[in-house]
Design a protein around this motif. Sequence first.
Motif, PDB file in Angstrom:
ATOM      1  N   TYR A   1       4.165 -10.054   5.228  1.00  0.00           N
ATOM      2  CA  TYR A   1       3.254  -8.902   4.738  1.00  0.00           C
ATOM      3  C   TYR A   1       3.721  -8.036   3.686  1.00  0.00           C
ATOM      4  N   LEU A   2       5.030  -7.525   3.583  1.00  0.00           N
ATOM      5  CA  LEU A   2       5.798  -7.097   2.558  1.00  0.00           C
ATOM      6  C   LEU A   2       5.737  -7.864   1.126  1.00  0.00           C
ATOM      7  N   PHE A   3       5.972  -8.982   1.185  1.00  0.00           N
ATOM      8  CA  PHE A   3       5.548  -9.782   0.209  1.00  0.00           C
ATOM      9  C   PHE A   3       4.073  -9.876  -0.544  1.00  0.00           C
ATOM     10  N   GLU A   4       3.212 -10.141   0.514  1.00  0.00           N
ATOM     11  CA  GLU A   4       1.946  -9.819   0.247  1.00  0.00           C
ATOM     12  C   GLU A   4       1.626  -8.444  -0.457  1.00  0.00           C
ATOM     13  N   LEU A   5       2.036  -7.337   0.085  1.00  0.00           N
ATOM     14  CA  LEU A   5       1.769  -6.099  -0.780  1.00  0.00           C
ATOM     15  C   LEU A   5       2.545  -6.144  -2.084  1.00  0.00           C
TER      16      LEU A   5
END
Length: 288
Positions: A1-5
Amino acid sequence: YLFELKEDDDACKKAQQTGAFYLFHSLAPLLQTSAHRYLAPRHSLLELKGLLGKFGQDAQRIEESVLIGCSEQHEAWFALDLGLDSSSSISAQALLHWHHTHQFCSRSGQPTKKNMAGSKRVCPSNNIIYYPQVAPVVITLVSDGTRCLLARQSSFPKGMYSALAGFCDIGESLEETVRREVAEEVGLEVQSLQYSASQHWPFPNSSLVIACHATVKPGQTEIHVNLRELEAAAWFSHDEVATALRRKGPNVQQQNETFPFWLPPKVTVAHQLIKEWVEKQTCSSLPA
């Protein structure tokens, strides 16, 4: 999720709608007191817009915020510096400082632009991407078996001693850095070393501090202080260091006696390194 953000500006902007913001001013976290403690207040996007209005600042400043993490429930956390010249966490301060000092492309000299999450900066003129980087630093507590070596730089607070530390040179391994730094600063030859822990440290620039224990060759313990690097260095006994660990800070008198030195605060990996050595010495002196 962090990578997506970090990679998707639209996803990051959407996460701001339900995320939490922590505020800084000139890289210092804005705190409030509660029950004799300091807390970093969380602000919703709506609350942040209201605060910016009170400060006479445009809500567009929210685009300067940086992503610093998220909860297991995917609540995104952001940091924003409200300083006109330009912790909730050390990461926030380090990342804000990096953006503050990397606003221009090193090749074109043109202003760079951060992405929505603040995970990188891009030069619009040549599309060069800049990512935050950390500088590796090794901090080493040297021991001869019964004593440990502590030193101080002239920039240290008065009376404070710590372990030896230095930046890694290009091409060096951690082991090579330890041996070089110990030899350069106090003229000793490291016989063995052991990794202990690591810590991110943003002051004054973003560094990754790798903490190690090292021993020197028996009978080769004469110190030759490099006065270009250090102000002083000396061997200290277990009792001396254990006493210093019990101190609450500098200039503290106990039993009508002022101790000659004090150690880095508990939040530092240097303090942890010294405490480990004292505990190990204490255990080895106990009867079987």
